[in-house]
Design an enzyme around this catalytic site. Sequence first.
Site, short mmCIF file in Angstrom:
data_model
loop_
_atom_site.label_atom_id
_atom_site.label_comp_id
_atom_site.label_asym_id
_atom_site.label_seq_id
_atom_site.Cartn_x
_atom_site.Cartn_y
_atom_site.Cartn_z
N ASP A 1 50.54 8.97 28.51
CA ASP A 1 49.52 8.20 29.22
C ASP A 1 48.18 8.24 28.51
OD1 ASP A 1 49.31 11.00 29.96
OD2 ASP A 1 47.89 10.40 31.52
N GLU B 1 49.23 13.25 32.05
CA GLU B 1 48.42 14.40 31.63
C GLU B 1 46.95 14.15 31.88
OE1 GLU B 1 46.01 16.92 28.84
OE2 GLU B 1 46.10 14.74 29.04
#
Length: 399
Positions: A83, A176
Site C-alpha cells: 500500500d 502498513e
Amino acid sequence: MDAVERLISYLKIDTESVPDRDVIPSSEKQFDLAKVLEKELREMGVSDVRLDEHCYVYGKLPSNLSGEEKAKTPALGLIAHMDTSPSARGKNVNPRIVKNYDGTDIVLNEEEKLSPKIFPRLLEQVGDDLLVTDGTTLLGADDKAGVAEIMALVEYLQNHKEIPHGDICIGFTPDEEVGCGADIFDVKGFGADVAYTVDGGKLGGVEYENFNGASGKLKIHGVNVHPGSAKDKMLNSLLLAMEFNSMLPQFTPANTEGYEGFFHLCDMAGDESLTEMNYIIRDHDREKFEEKKRIFLDVAEKLNQKYNAKGAFFEPEVKDSYFNMAEKVKDHMYLIDVAKTAFEKEGVTPIVSPIRGGTDGASLSYKGLPCPNLSTGGDNFHGIYEYLNLNAFHKMIAV
C-alpha cells in the site's frame, strides 16, 4: 523482466490505503497489485504461493542446502508492503527517470520542483539516476521499491540455483501505512524464524529500534450561541482545541530528531460547536512514551475541570499502535551483523540508526518474528517530492 521496469509497473497501480477503517485491506484496490505479485511469483516457480482474503501474499524459495547445514540454517523472511500512504494521492502515478542527476533543481511540473535548497540530501545523489514524480502524486517507492527489490532477488536466485541458501519466505502486506499491516499476518504459516522488512530510506540503513507509537483522538464539545449575544456564554470548540494543543509539551516532528519523541497533530476539523483532533504520540523510550500518553489524557481532564461547569467538555482517547522492536531483536543481534556485512561486501557503509516511525517489523517482532528493517534507497516518502535513487535500488538487490 528488468527490475526498474517491474518497479514502474507496480508504481502505476493505485494501492492507497484508507485510515480509520476496521477491515483489512482498507481498500479493495490493493488486491490489484497483490494479484500481479501472486501471478509473477507463480511464474517464477516459487513454492507455496498464496493470496489470502485479506490481501496478504506469501511464497517460499525452499532451501537448497542439505544435511546438517540445512538443519542449522534459520528460515529467513523478506517482507515489504504494497500500500501507499493516504498523505498524498496515489492514483495516476507518472514516474520519470532523471539520468545522471547534476545537483540542480528538478522540474516536476510547471508549479513544482525538487530542489536541493529545500532537500539538501539531493546533493548526495549527484551522478546517479533518480526516479521522480510528476509533482501531482507520491511516487510509491515506499514501499513498492522494497517489493520490487525482493522480487528481483527471487528472480535472480531462481536463475542461479548454484547459490546456496536456506528457506527464504516471501511476504507482501497491505495497510502498513495505516498501521494495520501486521495485524493478521500469518506468522506461523509464513514459516520464517527471523525476517527483515525492506522498507527503509537511504542506502545502507539497518534499523532495529523504532518509536513506540499511539494514536490520540480528541473530541471537543463547545457551547455555541449567536456571536451578537455570546459574551460569557460562548465556548468556541475551535479555540478550546487551540488551548488544548498549547498545553501539550511542544515537542513536534519539526523540532525533534534521533531518539526524541513528539506529539504530532495530524488533522483538525470542526466548528464552534464540535472540533475533532487526531494526534500521533511517539517516543523510543517506553517510560517517556507512557508519560506522553498520560499527559495527553491529563490535559483533557484539566480542561474538563475548567470548562465542564460552563457546558463544554473534552473526550480523549489514546490507543497503542506498536512498540519498539529493540526489546525483541536484542537476542538476535546477528541479524544486524549479517546485514552490515552484506552492505560492506557491496561497498556500502552501513548506517545503524533508530527509525523515527513504525514498521510492520515492529508488530511482527512482538508476534514472535524478530524483524529489523533494511533500506530501499528512497527519500521524501509520503509526498510529491518523493524520489528513488536507482543506483541504490540496484545495489539493494545485490545486498
